[in-house]
Motif scaffolding. Structure first.
Motif, PDB file in Angstrom:
ATOM      1  N   LEU A 173       0.811  -1.224   0.000  1.00 39.00           N
ATOM      2  CA  LEU A 173       0.000   0.000   0.000  1.00 39.00           C
ATOM      3  C   LEU A 173       0.841   1.270   0.000  1.00 39.00           C
ATOM      4  CD1 LEU A 173      -2.826  -1.006   2.514  1.00 39.00           C
ATOM      5  CD2 LEU A 173      -3.060  -0.649   0.045  1.00 39.00           C
ATOM      6  N   SER A 174       2.113   1.177   0.369  1.00 38.73           N
ATOM      7  CA  SER A 174       2.951   2.377   0.437  1.00 38.73           C
ATOM      8  C   SER A 174       3.667   2.684  -0.873  1.00 38.73           C
ATOM      9  CB  SER A 174       3.990   2.218   1.554  1.00 38.73           C
ATOM     10  OG  SER A 174       4.896   1.170   1.265  1.00 38.73           O
ATOM     11  N   LEU A 175       3.356   1.921  -1.939  1.00 43.44           N
ATOM     12  CA  LEU A 175       4.023   2.123  -3.227  1.00 43.44           C
ATOM     13  C   LEU A 175       3.307   3.158  -4.086  1.00 43.44           C
ATOM     14  CD1 LEU A 175       4.773  -1.599  -4.101  1.00 43.44           C
ATOM     15  CD2 LEU A 175       6.501   0.184  -3.750  1.00 43.44           C
ATOM     16  N   ARG A 176       4.065   3.892  -4.859  1.00 44.48           N
ATOM     17  CA  ARG A 176       3.519   4.797  -5.864  1.00 44.48           C
ATOM     18  C   ARG A 176       3.167   3.987  -7.115  1.00 44.48           C
ATOM     19  NH1 ARG A 176       7.338   9.381  -7.026  1.00 44.48           N
ATOM     20  NH2 ARG A 176       7.704   9.201  -4.774  1.00 44.48           N
ATOM     21  N   PRO A 177       2.448   4.561  -8.074  1.00 46.40           N
ATOM     22  CA  PRO A 177       2.147   3.839  -9.315  1.00 46.40           C
ATOM     23  C   PRO A 177       3.415   3.289  -9.971  1.00 46.40           C
ATOM     24  CG  PRO A 177       0.807   5.811  -9.193  1.00 46.40           C
ATOM     25  CD  PRO A 177       1.768   5.883  -8.031  1.00 46.40           C
ATOM     26  N   LEU A 178       3.319   2.072 -10.471  1.00 49.13           N
ATOM     27  CA  LEU A 178       4.407   1.326 -11.096  1.00 49.13           C
ATOM     28  C   LEU A 178       5.504   0.930 -10.099  1.00 49.13           C
ATOM     29  CD1 LEU A 178       4.789   3.254 -14.475  1.00 49.13           C
ATOM     30  CD2 LEU A 178       3.400   1.235 -13.997  1.00 49.13           C
ATOM     31  N   GLY A 179       5.192   0.989  -8.812  1.00 50.10           N
ATOM     32  CA  GLY A 179       6.156   0.614  -7.789  1.00 50.10           C
ATOM     33  C   GLY A 179       6.380  -0.887  -7.727  1.00 50.10           C
ATOM     34  N   ARG A 180       7.455  -1.276  -7.014  1.00 47.78           N
ATOM     35  CA  ARG A 180       7.849  -2.687  -6.919  1.00 47.78           C
ATOM     36  C   ARG A 180       7.935  -3.099  -5.457  1.00 47.78           C
ATOM     37  NH1 ARG A 180      10.977   1.190  -9.485  1.00 47.78           N
ATOM     38  NH2 ARG A 180      13.023   0.172  -9.309  1.00 47.78           N
ATOM     39  N   HIS A 181       7.117  -4.059  -5.093  1.00 46.48           N
ATOM     40  CA  HIS A 181       7.189  -4.668  -3.760  1.00 46.48           C
ATOM     41  C   HIS A 181       8.119  -5.866  -3.815  1.00 46.48           C
ATOM     42  CE1 HIS A 181       5.954  -6.767  -0.076  1.00 46.48           C
ATOM     43  NE2 HIS A 181       5.827  -7.847  -0.830  1.00 46.48           N
ATOM     44  N   VAL A 182       9.050  -5.970  -2.853  1.00 44.94           N
ATOM     45  CA  VAL A 182       9.963  -7.106  -2.793  1.00 44.94           C
ATOM     46  C   VAL A 182       9.721  -7.855  -1.478  1.00 44.94           C
ATOM     47  CG1 VAL A 182      12.332  -7.890  -2.990  1.00 44.94           C
ATOM     48  CG2 VAL A 182      11.658  -5.739  -4.064  1.00 44.94           C
ATOM     49  N   GLN A 183       9.367  -9.118  -1.595  1.00 48.41           N
ATOM     50  CA  GLN A 183       9.157  -9.952  -0.423  1.00 48.41           C
ATOM     51  C   GLN A 183      10.461 -10.650  -0.075  1.00 48.41           C
ATOM     52  OE1 GLN A 183       6.290  -9.884   1.324  1.00 48.41           O
ATOM     53  NE2 GLN A 183       7.508 -10.979   2.849  1.00 48.41           N
ATOM     54  N   ILE A 184      11.135 -10.147   0.970  1.00 49.99           N
ATOM     55  CA  ILE A 184      12.394 -10.724   1.414  1.00 49.99           C
ATOM     56  C   ILE A 184      12.206 -11.493   2.717  1.00 49.99           C
ATOM     57  CG2 ILE A 184      14.756 -10.235   2.141  1.00 49.99           C
ATOM     58  CD1 ILE A 184      14.821  -7.905   0.236  1.00 49.99           C
ATOM     59  N   GLY A 185      11.381 -10.957   3.632  1.00 46.84           N
ATOM     60  CA  GLY A 185      11.071 -11.695   4.842  1.00 46.84           C
ATOM     61  C   GLY A 185      10.328 -12.983   4.507  1.00 46.84           C
ATOM     62  N   MET A 186      10.636 -14.055   5.221  1.00 56.94           N
ATOM     63  CA  MET A 186      10.047 -15.367   4.944  1.00 56.94           C
ATOM     64  C   MET A 186       8.687 -15.498   5.607  1.00 56.94           C
ATOM     65  SD  MET A 186      11.547 -19.091   6.020  1.00 56.94           S
ATOM     66  CE  MET A 186      10.487 -20.541   6.010  1.00 56.94           C
ATOM     67  N   PRO A 187       7.597 -15.594   4.837  1.00 61.45           N
ATOM     68  CA  PRO A 187       6.291 -15.824   5.449  1.00 61.45           C
ATOM     69  C   PRO A 187       6.210 -17.247   5.993  1.00 61.45           C
ATOM     70  CG  PRO A 187       6.091 -14.946   3.207  1.00 61.45           C
ATOM     71  CD  PRO A 187       7.495 -15.415   3.383  1.00 61.45           C
ATOM     72  N   ALA A 188       5.632 -17.412   7.159  1.00 63.04           N
ATOM     73  CA  ALA A 188       5.504 -18.737   7.762  1.00 63.04           C
ATOM     74  C   ALA A 188       4.259 -18.775   8.631  1.00 63.04           C
ATOM     75  CB  ALA A 188       6.744 -19.080   8.598  1.00 63.04           C
ATOM     76  N   GLY A 189       3.779 -19.972   8.907  1.00 62.32           N
ATOM     77  CA  GLY A 189       2.637 -20.143   9.795  1.00 62.32           C
ATOM     78  C   GLY A 189       1.418 -19.404   9.295  1.00 62.32           C
TER      79      GLY A 189
ATOM     80  N   ALA B  35      -0.493 -16.802   3.754  1.00 62.09           N
ATOM     81  CA  ALA B  35      -1.533 -16.419   2.788  1.00 62.09           C
ATOM     82  C   ALA B  35      -2.254 -15.166   3.281  1.00 62.09           C
ATOM     83  CB  ALA B  35      -2.529 -17.562   2.579  1.00 62.09           C
ATOM     84  N   PRO B  36      -1.555 -14.025   3.307  1.00 56.74           N
ATOM     85  CA  PRO B  36      -2.179 -12.801   3.816  1.00 56.74           C
ATOM     86  C   PRO B  36      -3.202 -12.235   2.833  1.00 56.74           C
ATOM     87  CG  PRO B  36      -0.054 -12.299   2.878  1.00 56.74           C
ATOM     88  CD  PRO B  36      -0.181 -13.799   2.839  1.00 56.74           C
ATOM     89  N   ALA B  37      -4.153 -11.501   3.373  1.00 54.40           N
ATOM     90  CA  ALA B  37      -5.091 -10.766   2.523  1.00 54.40           C
ATOM     91  C   ALA B  37      -4.351  -9.593   1.896  1.00 54.40           C
ATOM     92  CB  ALA B  37      -6.271 -10.262   3.348  1.00 54.40           C
ATOM     93  N   MET B  38      -4.333  -9.545   0.573  1.00 52.42           N
ATOM     94  CA  MET B  38      -3.583  -8.509  -0.120  1.00 52.42           C
ATOM     95  C   MET B  38      -4.533  -7.595  -0.895  1.00 52.42           C
ATOM     96  SD  MET B  38      -0.472  -8.906   0.708  1.00 52.42           S
ATOM     97  CE  MET B  38       0.418  -7.902  -0.475  1.00 52.42           C
ATOM     98  N   PRO B  39      -4.229  -6.304  -0.956  1.00 54.23           N
ATOM     99  CA  PRO B  39      -5.082  -5.337  -1.663  1.00 54.23           C
ATOM    100  C   PRO B  39      -4.846  -5.397  -3.175  1.00 54.23           C
ATOM    101  CG  PRO B  39      -3.199  -4.205  -0.736  1.00 54.23           C
ATOM    102  CD  PRO B  39      -3.084  -5.634  -0.296  1.00 54.23           C
ATOM    103  N   MET B  40      -5.378  -6.441  -3.805  1.00 56.11           N
ATOM    104  CA  MET B  40      -5.112  -6.624  -5.227  1.00 56.11           C
ATOM    105  C   MET B  40      -5.756  -5.535  -6.087  1.00 56.11           C
ATOM    106  SD  MET B  40      -3.037  -9.041  -5.166  1.00 56.11           S
ATOM    107  CE  MET B  40      -2.836  -9.274  -6.926  1.00 56.11           C
ATOM    108  N   ASP B  41      -6.766  -4.860  -5.554  1.00 50.62           N
ATOM    109  CA  ASP B  41      -7.323  -3.726  -6.298  1.00 50.62           C
ATOM    110  C   ASP B  41      -6.293  -2.614  -6.442  1.00 50.62           C
ATOM    111  OD1 ASP B  41      -7.479  -3.352  -3.494  1.00 50.62           O
ATOM    112  OD2 ASP B  41      -9.072  -1.840  -3.718  1.00 50.62           O
ATOM    113  N   VAL B  42      -5.491  -2.413  -5.383  1.00 51.13           N
ATOM    114  CA  VAL B  42      -4.436  -1.410  -5.441  1.00 51.13           C
ATOM    115  C   VAL B  42      -3.336  -1.865  -6.393  1.00 51.13           C
ATOM    116  CG1 VAL B  42      -2.674  -0.182  -4.102  1.00 51.13           C
ATOM    117  CG2 VAL B  42      -4.940  -0.596  -3.122  1.00 51.13           C
ATOM    118  N   VAL B  43      -2.982  -3.152  -6.342  1.00 51.20           N
ATOM    119  CA  VAL B  43      -2.002  -3.697  -7.282  1.00 51.20           C
ATOM    120  C   VAL B  43      -2.454  -3.449  -8.712  1.00 51.20           C
ATOM    121  CG1 VAL B  43      -0.883  -5.806  -8.101  1.00 51.20           C
ATOM    122  CG2 VAL B  43      -1.205  -5.446  -5.643  1.00 51.20           C
ATOM    123  N   TYR B  44      -3.739  -3.654  -8.959  1.00 53.66           N
ATOM    124  CA  TYR B  44      -4.304  -3.472 -10.301  1.00 53.66           C
ATOM    125  C   TYR B  44      -4.291  -1.994 -10.710  1.00 53.66           C
ATOM    126  CZ  TYR B  44      -7.979  -3.000 -13.823  1.00 53.66           C
ATOM    127  OH  TYR B  44      -8.699  -2.678 -14.950  1.00 53.66           O
TER     128      TYR B  44
END
Length: 346
Positions: A252-268, A272-281
């Motif tokens: 959510l903190s990205l500007r248009p055409l921004g790039r999110h990088v997942q480096i932290g390892m999701p576990a437990g 499967a977090p709820a993601m704001p795919m409308d914002v991604v779109y």
């Protein structure tokens, strides 16, 4: 050899004497001189990594000296000082041959699929493809402190996100990998905003190159605060924790055409977090993952260190004994601790 072992998940690590390992035919045995203690080790210890089989020895961020060499290993000899990425790739598959061994389908991962480096010795297969020489000017503690955190951050920012000079980088979480991203972002000429809930961690982030900091406890809406500080949003944003809330804040903190990088390892509960795919779109964002680094990239990283562009040794805030490793993991479970802890007494 002495090793720190757990026989049940969440059980205190015990120092035990176990047989010395023998070198695989295509590998080596390394005498461990230093080993970082990483949040990924925590995931293995608490049982959220399915590759871990009990009893188990953690540890994947190591540096040391070759002690013994298998008959099919050609590149290394006893006495060589070495490091390795934590993904030991096969070297033969299409991914390895094309230069992307971090997605090798036949990975050996020390400290996860096999015993790791919380021990006096570690056996490593596929040594010719995966090991790299530790420069004479580098000390093992600094190299172990880089470990998977610094190298994964390097790959995430340089190879995956293509972070450029003058761009805004937001780093959510200032543990070892987050601080690595802060330091690398500053070295690449980006403006860096560090986000965390601890003032001490944010102060260290500023020392390592952050231009601005944000204590998430002081904001009702972290993403909106990042958008405001960066003048419209980060060009690149890193989640360095693998926690649902920070993943969402990063996107959510990205500007248009921004790039999110997942480096932290999701576990437990965070896989499967709820993601704001409308914002991604709407903003046409890119979601990128980064895990590990290719061995052939390590010399270039060491060149950055030698040139003084980055100083990963500054992130090492604790040198501990093998007996203290379990206490460090326990602190990580409570998000305690500052910077990077390295075992240097075995």
């Amino acid at each position: 050899m002495r090793a720190a072992i757990f026989h049940a998940f969440n059980e205190a690590l015990k120092i035990e004497t176990v047989p010395d390992p023998a070198p695989p035919a295509d590998g080596v045995v390394v005498r461990v001189e230093a080993c970082g203690i990483c949040r990924s080790d925590l995931h293995g210890w608490v049982g959220t990594d399915p590759d871990v089989v009990l009893p188990h020895v953690p540890g994947h961020e190591f540096a040391g000296t070759v002690e013994a060499v298998g008959p099919d290993c050609r590149r290394w000899k006893a006495g060589d000082r070495v490091v390795a990425p934590f993904i030991i790739a096969c070297g033969q598959c299409p991914a390895c041959r094309s230069g992307d061994p971090t997605v090798c389908p036949d990975q050996y991962v020390p400290g996860f699929t096999g015993w790791g480096a919380f021990a006096e010795f570690i056996a490593l297969p596929r040594a010719d493809f995966n090991l790299e020489r530790l420069p004479e000017a580098s000390n093992p503690v600094e190299a172990a402190g880089m470990g998977c955190r610094f190298t994964t951050a390097y790959r995430g920012l340089v190879e995956r996100a293509g972070l450029g000079p003058g761009e805004w980088l937001a780093v959510h979480g200032c543990g070892g990998v987050g601080l690595s991203a802060v330091m690398l972002g500053a070295a690449l000429g980006a403006s860096v905003l560090a986000v965390d809930i601890g003032d001490e961690k944010l102060a260290l982030a500023r020392e390592l190159g952050a231009n601005a900091t944000l204590n998430a406890r002081d904001s009702n809406d972290v993403a909106e605060a990042v958008l405001d500080i960066t003048g419209g949003g980060a060009h690149v944003s890193v989640d360095a924790l693998g926690v649902s809330e920070t993943m969402r804040n990063s996107v959510l903190s990205l500007r248009p055409l921004g790039r999110h990088v997942q480096i932290g390892m999701p576990a437990g509960a965070h896989v499967a977090p709820a993601m704001p795919m409308d914002v991604v779109y709407r903003r046409q964002l890119s979601l990128l993952g980064s895990r590990g680094v290719a061995a052939h990239r390590l010399p270039g990283i060491f060149e950055m260190v030698a040139a003084g562009r980055v100083e990963p040794g500054r992130m090492v805030t604790r040198r501990v004994s093998l007996e203290e490793a379990g206490d460090v993991l326990a602190d990580m479970r409570e998000f305690k601790g500052l910077g990077v802890a390295v075992i240097d007494r075995f």
